[in-house]
Design a protein around this motif. Structure first.
Motif, PDB file in Angstrom:
ATOM      1  N   GLY A 162      42.768 -17.750  91.551  1.00 25.33           N
ATOM      2  CA  GLY A 162      41.563 -17.496  90.745  1.00 25.33           C
ATOM      3  C   GLY A 162      41.580 -16.185  89.998  1.00 25.33           C
ATOM      4  O   GLY A 162      40.548 -15.520  89.867  1.00 25.33           O
ATOM      5  N   LEU A 163      42.745 -15.810  89.492  1.00 27.75           N
ATOM      6  CA  LEU A 163      42.871 -14.497  88.862  1.00 27.75           C
ATOM      7  C   LEU A 163      42.301 -14.519  87.442  1.00 27.75           C
ATOM      8  O   LEU A 163      42.721 -15.316  86.607  1.00 27.75           O
ATOM      9  CB  LEU A 163      44.344 -14.084  88.819  1.00 27.75           C
ATOM     10  N   SER A 164      41.350 -13.634  87.182  1.00 26.29           N
ATOM     11  CA  SER A 164      40.768 -13.542  85.842  1.00 26.29           C
ATOM     12  C   SER A 164      40.784 -12.095  85.371  1.00 26.29           C
ATOM     13  O   SER A 164      40.588 -11.171  86.165  1.00 26.29           O
ATOM     14  CB  SER A 164      39.323 -14.047  85.837  1.00 26.29           C
ATOM     15  N   LYS A 165      41.027 -11.960  84.080  1.00 27.00           N
ATOM     16  CA  LYS A 165      41.055 -10.611  83.506  1.00 27.00           C
ATOM     17  C   LYS A 165      40.583 -10.674  82.061  1.00 27.00           C
ATOM     18  O   LYS A 165      41.110 -11.432  81.248  1.00 27.00           O
ATOM     19  CB  LYS A 165      42.484 -10.059  83.551  1.00 27.00           C
ATOM     20  N   THR A 166      39.568  -9.896  81.749  1.00 25.14           N
ATOM     21  CA  THR A 166      39.066  -9.815  80.375  1.00 25.14           C
ATOM     22  C   THR A 166      39.211  -8.385  79.885  1.00 25.14           C
ATOM     23  O   THR A 166      38.830  -7.447  80.577  1.00 25.14           O
ATOM     24  CB  THR A 166      37.587 -10.242  80.323  1.00 25.14           C
ATOM     25  N   PHE A 167      39.805  -8.250  78.715  1.00 26.85           N
ATOM     26  CA  PHE A 167      39.938  -6.924  78.098  1.00 26.85           C
ATOM     27  C   PHE A 167      38.804  -6.719  77.104  1.00 26.85           C
ATOM     28  O   PHE A 167      38.366  -7.656  76.450  1.00 26.85           O
ATOM     29  CB  PHE A 167      41.245  -6.805  77.327  1.00 26.85           C
ATOM     30  N   THR A 168      38.354  -5.489  76.989  1.00 22.31           N
ATOM     31  CA  THR A 168      37.429  -5.140  75.917  1.00 22.31           C
ATOM     32  C   THR A 168      38.154  -4.168  75.009  1.00 22.31           C
ATOM     33  O   THR A 168      38.620  -3.126  75.463  1.00 22.31           O
ATOM     34  CB  THR A 168      36.169  -4.464  76.493  1.00 22.31           C
ATOM     35  N   ARG A 207      36.647  -2.073  69.524  1.00 17.74           N
ATOM     36  CA  ARG A 207      35.446  -2.441  68.780  1.00 17.74           C
ATOM     37  C   ARG A 207      34.408  -3.119  69.668  1.00 17.74           C
ATOM     38  O   ARG A 207      33.354  -3.510  69.207  1.00 17.74           O
ATOM     39  CB  ARG A 207      35.814  -3.367  67.624  1.00 17.74           C
ATOM     40  N   GLY A 208      34.759  -3.296  70.950  1.00 15.75           N
ATOM     41  CA  GLY A 208      33.817  -3.923  71.868  1.00 15.75           C
ATOM     42  C   GLY A 208      33.984  -5.428  71.966  1.00 15.75           C
ATOM     43  O   GLY A 208      33.242  -6.093  72.691  1.00 15.75           O
ATOM     44  N   ASP A 209      34.958  -6.006  71.248  1.00 19.30           N
ATOM     45  CA  ASP A 209      35.230  -7.435  71.371  1.00 19.30           C
ATOM     46  C   ASP A 209      35.952  -7.697  72.693  1.00 19.30           C
ATOM     47  O   ASP A 209      36.720  -6.867  73.157  1.00 19.30           O
ATOM     48  CB  ASP A 209      36.129  -7.923  70.225  1.00 19.30           C
ATOM     49  N   THR A 210      35.689  -8.856  73.278  1.00 18.61           N
ATOM     50  CA  THR A 210      36.359  -9.163  74.535  1.00 18.61           C
ATOM     51  C   THR A 210      37.444 -10.228  74.317  1.00 18.61           C
ATOM     52  O   THR A 210      37.299 -11.124  73.495  1.00 18.61           O
ATOM     53  CB  THR A 210      35.367  -9.684  75.591  1.00 18.61           C
ATOM     54  N   VAL A 211      38.540 -10.059  75.035  1.00 22.37           N
ATOM     55  CA  VAL A 211      39.638 -11.024  75.020  1.00 22.37           C
ATOM     56  C   VAL A 211      39.887 -11.457  76.462  1.00 22.37           C
ATOM     57  O   VAL A 211      40.112 -10.609  77.326  1.00 22.37           O
ATOM     58  CB  VAL A 211      40.940 -10.391  74.485  1.00 22.37           C
TER      59      VAL A 211
END
Ligand SMILES: Nc1ncnc2c1ncn2[C@@H]1O[C@H](COP(=O)(O)OP(=O)(O)O)[C@@H](O)[C@H]1O
Ligand SMILES: [Mg+2]
Lengths: 262, 265
Positions: B6-12, B15-19
C-alpha cells in the motif's frame, strides 16, 4: 604553473610597453609632479631603505591581517550556512545586497564615528570591504554542489554533520577559494582607502604626507610598493587555490559527459 | 525479504501542484532475487527505489525488510546511481571506501577492502585517479564497487547503465551478472530497457504510471549463469519476453496519450 610560464613573455612585453610610454610621456611633459619610470624605480629603491616606510606598512598590514581574518572567520561559515539553508536567505539577502552595491567609502565616516580613528576602525573597514565577496562565493560554492552527492551520502548513512564535512565543504572549496582571492583584493583596497579618506596613518598616510610636501618620486614609489604587495598577496592566494582545488579542473570538462538523470 | 504494501507518495512541486508518483503500490522481493523494475518514464520507478533506500519519506503504506519496517537509510542497503554520484575530489579508492568511512571502519581496513574491490571491478592501476579522469563506464564500476564495499543485503540500482554507451553497457551487464551469480545479493534494478530487464532479472516488475504501481510481475524463464558467452541466446524465450513487455508498455503509452488528449478511450 605551465600556463603561468607560457603567459610570462606577454606580460613582460606589455609591461615594457607601459614603462616605455610612461617614461616618454614624463620626459615630453617634464615638470616636478610627473617622475619618469626610471626615476620612480630609483625612488622605490630609496624608499625601501627608509624605516618610515616599514613602520607605515606594519601599521597598515595590521588592519589588513586582522580585518581579513575576521572576514574569513565570519564570511566562510556564514556563506556556507546560507547556501545550505535557503530559509536563512530571507534574512540575509537585503544585507548582502546593501554590502554589494553601497559605495563602501561612504560608510567610512559612520565607522569612524562609532569606533574612533584607531586600529578598530581600520580593521572593521577592511572586514566590511572584503566580507561580502567571501560570503557570496562560499554560498554559491555550496549551491553548486551536486544535490545527488548529498543524496548519495545520505544513502550511505551520513548525518548532517558528515554531509557538511565530507560533501559540502570539499565541494564548495574551489568557490570559497575564489571568494578568498577576490575578498583579498577588496581588503587591500579597503586598507588604503580608509587611510586616504579618514584616518591618516599607514601607507595611505604616507601618500598624503608626500603629496602635502609635493614630493612626487616617493609618492609614486609608495604606490608602486602598495601595488607590489597587492600582486604578491593575490598570487599567493591563487597559488593556494590551485594547490587545494586541483580536482575541479579535471572535473569541469568531464562532468557533462558523465550524463545527467533524465 | 522486501515486502512493500500500500505504498503511496505524492509530491508537491514549487507551484503547489501535486503529482502522485506512487499509489497503493505493492511488491515482494525474495531473498537473493534479481528483480528488474521496468516502466514508462515518470511512472515512479526512481521514487519507489528511493523509498526502499529510505531516502524519500512516503505518505502511507509499509516497507519491511526481513519483517522489520525500514527507518531511513540503513547498512543493509546500498544504492548505485544513474549519474554515478562520485565525489569529484576523491580518488577512486577514497570513493569506493566512502561508505565504509561513514560507518567508522578504520583507515587501513577500509583501504584494503576498497583496493580489493577496485581490482575485482577491473580498475587495478586506477586507484589514485580522480573520477573526472575516468570514462563513464569506469566511473560506474567505481559506483558499484562503493555499494558492494559495505556488503549490503540489498543492492538498489537506478538505471545504473543509462548514461553509458551501448558497448560499455553490454560489458557492464555481463560483469554485474557474473558478480551477482557469485555473491547473490538481493537486487532491485530499475531500467527503461526491456532487453536489459529480461537479460538480468529473475522477474520483471512492470510498473504503470497513473496510478504508479506494479501492474504485473513477469517471470523470466532463462537459464543461469547468463553471464558467460556474451549472454543468453537472444532468440526464443528472450525474444518472446521482450516483445511481450514492449506490447504491454506500448499499451500503457497509448492509454496515456488518449487520457492526455481527452479522446474517448
Ligand atoms: N522531488 C520531486 N518533486 C516533485 N515531483 C517529483 C519529484 N520526484 C519525482 N517527481 C514526480 O514523480 C513522478 C515519478 O517520478 P520518478 O519516480 O522519477 O519516475 P521514473 O523514475 O519512473 O521516471 C514524476 O511525475 C515526477 O515528475
Ligand atoms: Mg528515474
Amino acid at each position: 604553473m605551465t600556463r603561468l610560464n607560457a603567459r610570462l613573455p606577454y606580460q613582460i612585453l606589455t609591461f615594457a610597453l607601459f614603462a616605455a610610454a610612461w617614461e616618454l610621456y614624463a620626459r615630453a611633459r617634464g615638470g616636478l609632479l610627473l617622475p619618469g619610470f626610471f626615476e620612480t624605480l630609483r625612488a622605490t629603491g630609496a624608499l625601501l631603505a627608509e624605516p618610515e616606510l616599514w613602520r607605515a606598512l606594519y601599521v597598515s598590514n595590521q588592519a589588513l591581517v586582522l580585518g581579513f581574518a575576521i572576514a574569513l572567520a565570519l564570511g566562510i561559515p556564514l556563506g556556507i550556512l546560507l547556501g545550505r539553508f535557503r530559509t536563512l536567505e530571507r534574512y540575509a539577502d537585503v544585507w548582502l545586497n546593501i554590502l554589494l552595491v553601497t559605495p563602501m567609502a561612504a560608510i567610512i565616516p559612520l565607522l569612524v564615528m562609532w569606533t574612533g580613528i584607531g586600529l578598530t576602525s581600520r580593521t572593521a573597514l577592511v572586514t566590511v570591504f572584503s566580507i561580502v565577496m567571501v560570503i557570496v562565493n562560499s554560498r554559491a560554492g555550496v549551491r553548486q554542489v551536486d544535490p545527488s552527492l548529498i543524496e548519495m551520502a545520505r544513502s550511505f548513512g551520513a548525518r548532517e554533520r558528515e554531509i557538511f564535512t565530507r560533501v559540502l565543504l570539499p565541494g564548495a572549496l574551489p568557490a570559497v577559494m575564489t571568494g578568498v582571492r577576490l575578498g583579498l583584493g577588496r581588503a587591500v583596497t579597503g586598507m588604503v582607502i580608509v587611510e586616504l579618506l579618514m584616518i591618516s596613518d599607514g601607507v595611505g598616510g604616507l601618500i598624503l604626507e608626500y603629496r602635502g610636501l609635493l614630493k612626487a618620486p616617493p609618492l609614486y614609489a609608495t604606490i608602486v610598493i602598495i601595488l607590489a604587495e597587492a600582486l604578491l598577496l593575490i598570487s599567493a592566494a591563487r597559488w593556494c587555490e590551485r594547490r587545494l582545488t586541483h580536482w575541479s579542473r579535471t572535473t569541469a570538462t568531464r562532468a557533462n559527459l558523465a550524463g545527467s538523470p533524465k | 525479504m522486501i515486502e512493500i504494501h500500500g505504498l503511496s507518495k505524492t509530491f508537491t512541486d514549487r507551484r503547489g501542484d501535486t503529482v502522485t508518483a506512487l499509489d497503493d503500490a505493492r511488491l515482494d522481493v525474495a531473498e537473493n532475487e534479481f528483480l528488474t523494475l521496468l516502466g514508462p518514464s515518470g511512472c515512479g520507478k526512481t521514487t519507489l527505489l528511493k523509498c526502499i533506500a529510505g531516502l524519500v519519506p512516503y505518505d502511507s503504506g509499509t516497507i519491511e525488510i526481513d519483517g522489520r519496517p525500514i527507518q531511513g537509510p540503513g547498512p543493509d542497503r546500498a544504492m548505485v546511481f544513474q549519474n554515478f554520484a562520485l565525489l569529484p575530489w576523491a580518488s577512486v579508492v577514497d570513493n569506493v571506501a566512502f561508505g565504509l568511512r561513514l560507518r567508522g571502519v578504520a583507515r587501513a581496513e577500509r583501504e584494503e577492502r576498497a583496493r580489493e574491490l577496485v581490482a575485482t571491478m577491473g580498475l587495478a592501476g586506477f586507484e589514485k585517479k580522480l573520477p573526472g579522469e575516468l570514462s563513464g563506464g569506469m566511473q560506474q564500476r567505481v559506483g558499484i564497487a562503493r555499494a558492494l564495499a559495505v556488503q549490503p543485503q540489498v543492492l538498489l540500482m537506478d538505471e545504473p547503465f543509462g548514461a553509458v554507451d551501448e558497448q560499455t553497457r553490454r560489458l557492464l551487464q555481463e560483469e554485474l551478472l557474473a558478480l551477482w551469480e557469485e555473491q547473490r545479493p538481493t537486487v532491485v534494478f530499475v531500467t527503461h530497457s526491456m532487453e536489459e530487464a529480461v537479460l538480468l532479472g529473475d522477474r520483471v516488475a512492470l510498473m504503470s504510471a497513473r496510478p504508479g504501481r506494479v501492474a504485473e510481475l513477469v517471470p523470466v524463464d532463462l537459464p543461469r549463469p547468463r553471464a558467460r558467452g556474451g549472454g543468453p541466446d537472444r532468440s526464443g524465450v528472450y525474444a518472446e519476453l521482450t516483445a511481450y513487455l514492449w506490447d504491454r508498455l506500448r499499451e500503457m503509452h497509448e492509454e496515456h496519450r488518449t487520457v492526455r488528449t481527452g479522446a474517448p478511450a
